[in-house]
Design a protein around this motif. Structure first.
Motif, mmCIF file in Angstrom:
data_model
loop_
_atom_site.group_PDB
_atom_site.id
_atom_site.type_symbol
_atom_site.label_atom_id
_atom_site.label_comp_id
_atom_site.label_asym_id
_atom_site.label_seq_id
_atom_site.Cartn_x
_atom_site.Cartn_y
_atom_site.Cartn_z
ATOM 1 N N ASN A 232 39.774 94.357 -67.475
ATOM 2 C CA ASN A 232 38.621 93.663 -67.030
ATOM 3 C C ASN A 232 38.679 92.266 -66.873
ATOM 4 O OD1 ASN A 232 36.157 93.297 -66.181
ATOM 5 N ND2 ASN A 232 34.937 93.712 -68.016
ATOM 6 N N SER A 233 39.769 91.966 -65.949
ATOM 7 C CA SER A 233 39.782 90.376 -65.848
ATOM 8 C C SER A 233 40.201 90.274 -64.324
ATOM 9 C CB SER A 233 41.527 90.081 -66.482
ATOM 10 O OG SER A 233 42.466 90.853 -66.055
ATOM 11 N N ASN A 234 39.114 89.274 -63.799
ATOM 12 C CA ASN A 234 39.034 88.896 -62.687
ATOM 13 C C ASN A 234 39.908 87.691 -62.397
ATOM 14 O OD1 ASN A 234 38.076 89.447 -60.076
ATOM 15 N ND2 ASN A 234 35.998 89.696 -60.854
ATOM 16 N N THR A 235 41.359 87.945 -62.392
ATOM 17 C CA THR A 235 42.090 86.615 -62.198
ATOM 18 C C THR A 235 42.836 86.881 -60.815
ATOM 19 O OG1 THR A 235 44.236 87.810 -62.649
ATOM 20 C CG2 THR A 235 42.847 87.113 -64.445
ATOM 21 N N THR A 236 43.650 85.802 -60.395
ATOM 22 C CA THR A 236 44.449 85.812 -59.046
ATOM 23 C C THR A 236 45.475 86.681 -58.768
ATOM 24 O OG1 THR A 236 45.292 83.660 -59.686
ATOM 25 C CG2 THR A 236 43.289 83.491 -58.410
ATOM 26 N N SER A 240 42.821 96.180 -60.003
ATOM 27 C CA SER A 240 42.721 97.287 -60.752
ATOM 28 C C SER A 240 43.934 98.656 -60.275
ATOM 29 C CB SER A 240 41.252 97.640 -60.623
ATOM 30 O OG SER A 240 40.259 96.779 -60.949
ATOM 31 N N LYS A 447 44.369 89.341 -54.182
ATOM 32 C CA LYS A 447 43.362 90.025 -53.441
ATOM 33 C C LYS A 447 43.762 90.078 -51.843
ATOM 34 C CE LYS A 447 39.489 89.589 -56.479
ATOM 35 N NZ LYS A 447 39.876 88.240 -57.026
ATOM 36 N N THR A 455 39.108 95.595 -57.437
ATOM 37 C CA THR A 455 39.073 94.639 -58.799
ATOM 38 C C THR A 455 37.530 95.036 -59.353
ATOM 39 O OG1 THR A 455 37.923 93.011 -57.381
ATOM 40 C CG2 THR A 455 40.432 92.753 -57.872
ATOM 41 N N PRO A 456 37.337 94.540 -60.758
ATOM 42 C CA PRO A 456 36.139 94.884 -61.307
ATOM 43 C C PRO A 456 34.979 94.596 -60.544
ATOM 44 C CG PRO A 456 37.601 93.903 -62.898
ATOM 45 C CD PRO A 456 38.389 93.747 -61.469
ATOM 46 N N LYS A 457 34.037 95.424 -60.379
ATOM 47 C CA LYS A 457 32.871 95.234 -59.587
ATOM 48 C C LYS A 457 33.151 95.130 -57.884
ATOM 49 C CE LYS A 457 29.527 93.855 -62.604
ATOM 50 N NZ LYS A 457 30.345 93.667 -63.986
ATOM 51 N N ASN A 458 34.435 95.664 -57.510
ATOM 52 C CA ASN A 458 34.469 95.449 -56.326
ATOM 53 C C ASN A 458 35.632 96.820 -55.719
ATOM 54 O OD1 ASN A 458 35.037 94.950 -53.543
ATOM 55 N ND2 ASN A 458 36.766 93.417 -53.813
#
Ligand code: ATP
Ligand code: MN
Length: 461
Positions: A232-236, A240, A447, A455-458
């Motif tokens: 759960n890490s939204n990094t560059t 997922s 991305k 990715t989380p939520k996407n």
């Protein structure tokens, strides 16, 4: 008549003055005073557009559809290939026949108009963004990287092995996984998601354990497929769903596998320099970055290797961490890695011999009994691209680690049997394909180097 690709034209594969057929999309359109119409067409085979020259005087119908065409329309062109007098282009087509195949409805609203868009904006149009130069270049390089990897291993007598995507094991022992559930179409009382496979199953976080089994028979193997991690890490630099190359080599130690990596990376990068030069040039122009030189330099040098202990020493000397801390107790974090690779060494580095407590159960214990024969390869501005190790091939040591980490030994029966029957020293690594592509292209967000990022939520598109 021959249907040709724009790439073949620019590679001088098509005879000048021959009549050709080109199919593609309009990138730009300009009128000249002399009643000429210039149409730049791309077909995705390369970054170049091909200029089509339409003499409006030669159009039988003054309301010919090409007059109304706009960027984005798909077109079919027939004409004579000529070398261009214009210094900017090498070739152009003098049109005989031109047809619009597909119109752009409401051109004012077309999201991929020729003005430059930010990468963030383009992410909202994952289905249309391959039409931009930048995503086109990334896509061609991505395809070449895949090809060159298969090519390298094929030439070096490795075998490609399919590892399963549905699994009940968590190779890393830690990372969160996505569970796979059986979704009922019809009411079926006997089947539930739990008993479909008789146990809970997940999407794989690594194919390593599976290919170890094959390395212990075919000697040199690799697997290459999608990997799923519920971080759960939204990094560059995290996705997922991403692609990982995993290689496993029997009768080898840490030095042997690192040597394979050095050769492989050079092979890939050389391949891209040879085959995707124009795509790389496009990135240089766009980012004002010296990407081609960076890649050429990479071919000239071997990646620097340091021991974990010495990495900690450097961090202490530079007051990044406390002077009197013990290296076995300090786990390198992202800031530490950034300091080492971006500020201190300013080049890719290999850190090896990690304290065992920071690494998974299957890595081979060194003779100091405190560290394992493991390594991470870090690249400037990206961080870890490759992680690998020599595997623990001695059943007694392996069992000890499984106990220490309180893993359920019954889950590893088959894996342990590899050590029971004809065990062999072996080593391997995992390479994150998207991170390697970030290094090659200079693209800053992961991305943008995979077609439809998850990715989380996407999980759109
Ligand atoms: P990180 O610490 O950067 O999360 P990791 O230690 O979890 O990486 P490994 O388990 O060793 O990574 O996986 C091998 C390689 O797979 C990494 O070196 C990296 O290139 C890539 N990788 C790992 N996690 C991701 C992710 N979520 N998205 C994209 N690539 C990844
Ligand atoms: Mn991770």
């Amino acid at each position: 008549m021959k249907s040709v690709s724009i790439k073949d034209i620019f590679k001088n594969k098509i005879l000048i003055n021959s009549i050709v057929k080109v199919q593609g999309w309009i990138k730009n359109k300009r009128n000249s005073k002399s009643n000429l119409l210039f149409i730049d067409v791309y077909d995705g085979s390369c970054v170049n557009t091909l200029q089509i020259i339409v003499n409006k005087n030669l159009l039988v119908n003054k309301n010919h559809e090409i007059i109304k065409s706009t960027p984005g329309c798909s077109v079919y062109v027939e004409g004579r290939l000529v070398s261009s007098l214009n210094t900017k282009q090498k070739f152009e087509i003098h049109m005989y026949k031109i047809n619009v195949i597909g119109w752009v409805k409401k051109p004012d609203l077309y999201p991929m108009s020729s003005k430059r868009h930010s990468m963030e904006h383009l992410r909202n149009f994952a289905h249309l963004r391959p039409r931009t130069n930048i995503i086109g270049c990334i896509s061609r390089i991505r395809s070449s990287v895949f090809y060159s990897i298969h090519d390298f291993f094929h030439k070096n007598n490795y075998h490609w092995v399919a590892s399963p995507i549905i699994t009940s094991l968590n190779t890393e022992g830690a990372g969160d996984m996505f569970s796979v559930k059986y979704s009922k179409k019809k009411e079926n009382k006997k089947l539930t998601y739990k008993n479909f496979f008789g146990k809970e199953v997940f999407l794989t976080v690594s194919g390593q354990l599976s290919i170890e089994a094959y390395a212990c028979a075919l000697s040199k193997v690799y697997t290459f497929g999608p990997i799923f991690r519920a971080e759960n890490s939204n990094t560059t630099r995290h996705l997922s769903e991403f692609w990982m190359l995993e290689v496993e080599l029997a009768f080898s130690n840490l030095n042997n596998i690192i040597e394979v990596i050095q050769k492989m990376l050079k092979y890939i990068i050389n391949f891209i320099l040879q085959n995707n030069k124009n795509d790389l040039r496009f990135f240089e122009k766009t980012f004002h970055d010296n990407i081609i030189n960076k890649l050429k330099n990479f071919l000239e040098t071997n990646i620097k290797r340091i021991n974990y202990k010495d990495a900690i020493k450097i961090l202490k000397e530079n007051k990044i961490i406390e002077k009197d801390s013990i290296y076995l107790d300090i786990e390198l974090n992202l800031d530490h890695e950034k300091f080492l690779v971006d500020k201190y060494f300013k080049q890719p580095i290999i850190i090896q011999n990690y304290p065992k407590s920071f690494k998974p159960f299957y890595m081979r214990i060194n003779s100091d009994k405190k560290t394992v024969a493991a390594f991470d390869i870090l690249f400037p501005k990206i961080g870890e691209i490759i992680g690998g190790s020599q595997r623990e091939e001695r059943i007694l040591y392996l069992d000890k680690r499984i106990q220490e980490l309180k893993l359920n030994i019954n889950d590893y029966t088959w894996y342990r049997e590899l050590r029971f029957y004809g065990t062999v020293p072996h080593s391997g690594f995992g390479l994150g394909l998207e991170r390697l592509i970030m290094y090659i292209t200079g693209i800053k967000n992961i991305k943008d180097v995979i077609p439809f990022p998850r990715t989380p939520k996407n999980a759109n598109f």
